[in-house]
Write an enzyme that holds these catalytic residues in place. Structure first.
Site, PDB file in Angstrom:
ATOM      1  CB  CYS A   1      93.782  65.008  62.402  1.00 20.17           C
ATOM      2  SG  CYS A   1      94.284  63.314  62.730  1.00 20.17           S
TER       3      CYS A   1
ATOM      4  NE  ARG B   1      93.034  54.995  64.213  1.00 23.80           N
ATOM      5  CZ  ARG B   1      94.228  55.423  64.861  1.00 23.80           C
ATOM      6  NH1 ARG B   1      94.998  54.642  65.315  1.00 23.80           N
ATOM      7  NH2 ARG B   1      94.102  56.869  65.277  1.00 23.80           N
TER       8      ARG B   1
ATOM      9  CD  GLN C   1      93.341  59.165  68.553  1.00 22.04           C
ATOM     10  OE1 GLN C   1      92.646  59.711  67.900  1.00 22.04           O
ATOM     11  NE2 GLN C   1      94.560  58.795  68.153  1.00 22.04           N
TER      12      GLN C   1
ATOM     13  CG  ASP D   1      93.462  63.350  68.682  1.00 21.30           C
ATOM     14  OD1 ASP D   1      94.825  63.527  68.592  1.00 21.30           O
ATOM     15  OD2 ASP D   1      93.053  63.056  67.669  1.00 21.30           O
TER      16      ASP D   1
ATOM     17  CG  HIS E   1      94.998  67.741  65.773  1.00 19.95           C
ATOM     18  ND1 HIS E   1      93.743  67.267  66.588  1.00 19.95           N
ATOM     19  CD2 HIS E   1      95.739  66.939  65.286  1.00 19.95           C
ATOM     20  CE1 HIS E   1      93.937  65.659  65.976  1.00 19.95           C
ATOM     21  NE2 HIS E   1      95.049  65.571  65.206  1.00 19.95           N
TER      22      HIS E   1
ATOM     23  CE  LYS F   1     105.024  56.723  65.068  1.00 16.58           C
ATOM     24  NZ  LYS F   1     104.002  55.557  65.454  1.00 16.58           N
TER      25      LYS F   1
ATOM     26  CG  HIS G   1      98.695  64.769  64.501  1.00 18.84           C
ATOM     27  ND1 HIS G   1      97.304  64.476  63.816  1.00 18.84           N
ATOM     28  CD2 HIS G   1      99.385  65.033  63.450  1.00 18.84           C
ATOM     29  CE1 HIS G   1      97.402  64.709  62.526  1.00 18.84           C
ATOM     30  NE2 HIS G   1      98.633  65.017  62.184  1.00 18.84           N
TER      31      HIS G   1
HETATM   32 ZN   LIG Z   1      95.655  63.891  64.760  1.00 17.24          ZN
END
Ligand SMILES: [Zn+2]
Ligand SMILES: [Zn+2]
Length: 686
Positions: free
Chosen positions: A377, A406, A424, A426, A428, A512, A558
């Site tokens: 992010c 992580r 991910q 991912d 945004h 979320k 996200h």
């Molecule tokens: Zn994010």
């Protein structure tokens, strides 16, 4: 109606209130409704009607975790006023709302399982009287009991214990609750060297307490229950396995033997459970990953780090290409960002404050400390911030297949499902507040396309909101949270998607929507997530110039749809049991020449198929035909093309289809168009 002092009011789930003499039991209540209900009931859930809710779940303190909490729930006194399960035979002395739990209830199953643990301890003491008892709680999958006995139990002992349990069940001994002053119990346990029971009494009760016991036949156990009415209600059980553990986790203490078992309401349910387990084992992605040579985890490199082998990498490439193409079609822009960044960045983003314990520890370089990224992010935020934005630019949608790291504790990693490094898919989305609902709806629609494309038809949706009483663990104002939750709810309503709201499960930066898919075995997997964020735009002072010429703060979403590419791949392997649909199969067809003189023809077919865009392999090994077919079957290849004289002369292939066997000969061109059509439609048929 005037209440008489010696009577109590029972509030039933249908809203009716019945009066009973004080001291009546849940069994009496059940009998007053119907003898059939009384026979079907396992246990009762009560909640005193007048009392205030209690503040703490147990009085052993909040520091307890795992075993200790489970022990406290077994031994500490119940709290008056709290909702709780009680024996059907427990006398009731106050007004309560009461619900009878039958075999339809998961909580009732736990009571059966804990009762099975007592039955197991009964059997063990009858067979091996020198054994000392630890504790025996129900678990999610069954129950266990900790025993101390200098001689290890053998596999034959386990069989004998199971057989003796059947006798205890056949005796149908009632579970009777009894009480004893604490000093007497302690003295008794100390005299008989029951060091574990003495410990539990000392830890979980106070001087002056009465100690609760459950007795069946001559066997008794320090326990607060509840239990089924009699041992005969433990109808289906099995002793499963044995594990060693030190008493209180300390290697200077005696070693205990933990005996695992499971129990069900009926043999039929138990057989179904074991069939499902067997099927899950057959599909285990760690086993298939090795068998099909898809991926590995290397001891030398570290736990939770995935090596994608060529065949796994091929599936991944298809997944990633598909995802990137879909993103581009939907107005996303693709970006790439670094794997590490200065700690300063993580301080600005709030990760140092709210997320540090999930991150790899910092690396010291000459100019600053750096950390591996746990999320993409802040990087996408920096790209947004790099140039001024106007309302005409919004929404801005950045997508990346970003690798994140992580920290998962040693021993918690599990194949592809729980790892320390993952990718991910991912994205945004930065937009104005009035665009947010449309963007969330588009994300949900995209997630549905992902799931259906990869063969999942069923899913469940959860809306995770915050816990306003836990303020310190959340960023953002109360108004922000209310607005964000409202827009997620509206988006779900617009798509008419049924969902469950879960309080306290939101990320620290916003509420979320989680989409959990249901796989072929009915298991739930958390994959897609759409998360609202008002934290990062504020922290990084993001702006856009509005139609009014003023500066405004954009809102941010996200979203990850595979979630983790690694995890999604693991789920795919298990869902398909390694037999991927044609469009995903790393090798779509194996070509097997019948003898050496057919190799040239086999090679020419390979070229034709590869030029058509199909993934194929020729088997040049000097093996028997039967062995080659067997190997390809184990590799779960969709097609086998067998070629000999007849095929070489006529330009055809003899086709074997996975799961369907020999299909006879067909012209090569026909096979190509059949395969390409199936790839194109991403069909699951062959
Ligand atoms: Zn994010
Ligand atoms: Zn018990």
């Amino acid at each position: 109606m005037t209440a008489n002092a010696a009577s109590i009011k029972i509030h039933l789930p249908d809203g009716s209130i019945k009066e009973f003499p004080a001291g009546s039991t849940a069994h009496d209540v059940a009998m007053s409704i119907s003898p059939r209900l009384a026979a079907a009931a396992v246990v009762a859930r009560i909640q005193p009607v007048t009392a205030k809710p209690a503040e703490h779940k147990n009085h052993a303190g909040p520091e307890m975790e795992g075993d200790a909490a489970a022990e406290a729930s077994m031994y500490s006194a119940e709290e008056a006023g709290a909702e709780r399960l009680v024996d059907l035979s427990a006398p009731l002395h106050e007004d309560v709302s009461l619900q009878l739990l039958t075999e339809k209830d998961a909580e009732a199953l736990k009571v059966v399982r804990h009762s099975a643990a007592h039955v197991m301890a009964t059997a063990v003491l009858e067979l091996y009287p020198e054994t000392k008892l630890g504790h025996g709680p129900a678990t999610d999958a069954g129950f266990f009991y900790d025993f101390y006995r200098p001689t290890p139990f053998t596999p034959e002992d386990l069989k004998a214990i199971e057989a003796r349990m059947a006798e205890v069940v056949a005796r149908n001994e009632p579970f009777v609750r009894e009480w004893e002053p604490r000093d007497q119990s302690l003295a008794r346990f100390k005299t008989s060297n029951d060091f574990m029971k003495a410990h539990f009494v000392e830890r979980f009760t106070k001087p002056g307490d009465e100690i609760s016991f459950y007795r069946n036949g001559p066997f008794e156990d320090f326990c607060r229950g509840p239990h089924v009415p009699a041992t005969g209600r433990v109808k289906a059980f099995r002793v499963l396995s044995l594990a060693g553990a030190y008493w209180l986790g300390d290697e200077n203490n005696p070693q205990l033997q933990r005996l695992y078992g499971t129990a069900f309401f009926s043999s039929k349910e138990m057989e179904q459970h074991f069939a499902r387990l067997e099927e899950a084992q057959r599909r285990d992605h760690r086993v298939l990953g090795k068998q099909l040579d898809l991926f590995s985890i290397q001891e030398l490199a570290g736990a939770g780090l995935i090596f994608w082998h060529p065949k796994g990498a091929m599936v991944r490439r298809i997944m990633e290409d598909w995802m990137r193409d879909e993103c581009l079609r939907r107005g996303y822009q693709l970006v790439y960002t670094p794997h590490v960044a200065r700690v300063n960045l993580w301080q600005t983003s709030g990760h140092e404050g709210f997320y540090a314990r999930n991150m790899f520890t910092p690396m010291e370089l000459d100019d600053a400390d750096y950390r591996m990224k746990p999320m993409n992010c802040p990087f996408h935020v920096l790209i947004y911030k790099n140039t001024p934005k106007s309302y005409r630019d919004l929404p801005v949608r950045y997508a990346e297949l970003g690798n994140v790291y992580r920290y998962e504790r040693s021993g918690t990693m599990h194949g592809l499902l729980r790892v320390r490094g993952f990718t991910q898919d991912d994205a945004h989305i930065f937009c104005s507040p009035n665009q947010i609902e449309d963007e969330v709806v588009a994300c949900i629609e995209f997630a549905q396309v992902v799931l259906s494309t990869f063969g999942f038809t069923e899913f469940k949706v959860e809306l995770s909101t915050w816990d306003p009483n836990d303020r310190k663990n959340y960023a953002g104002s109360d108004e922000n949270w209310a607005m964000a939750i409202d827009s997620l709810e509206k988006a779900l309503a617009r798509k008419a998607i049924p969902h469950k709201t879960i309080k306290g499960e939101a990320a620290f930066y916003g509420p979320k929507i989680d989409i959990k898919l249901v796989d072929v075995l009915g298991r739930l997997w958390q994959l897609s997530t759409v998360q609202f964020d008002f934290n990062l735009p504020a922290r990084f002072e993001l702006e856009y110039v509005g139609e009014d010429g003023e500066r405004h703060q954009p809102v941010m979403v996200h979203r990850a749809l595979y979630g983790s590419v690694e995890r999604f791949f693991g789920v795919l392997i298990e869902h398909y049991a390694g037999a991927f649909p044609l469009w995903l199969a790393p090798v779509q067809a194996g070509i097997v020449p019948i003898s050496e003189r057919h190799q040239a023809y086999a090679d020419s077919i390979q070229t034709t198929l590869q030029n058509a865009g199909l993934r194929v392999e020729v088997d040049h090994r000097n093996e028997k035909m039967g062995a080659k077919i067997r190997d390809y079957t184990l590799q779960k290849l969709p097609y086998l093309l067998i070629v000999g004289d007849k095929e070489a002369e006529s330009g055809s292939v003899s086709l074997r289809v996975r799961g369907q066997g020999d299909q006879g000969s067909m012209p090569l061109a026909d096979f190509v168009s059949r395969a390409l059509a199936l790839v194109d439609s991403k069909s699951t048929s062959l």
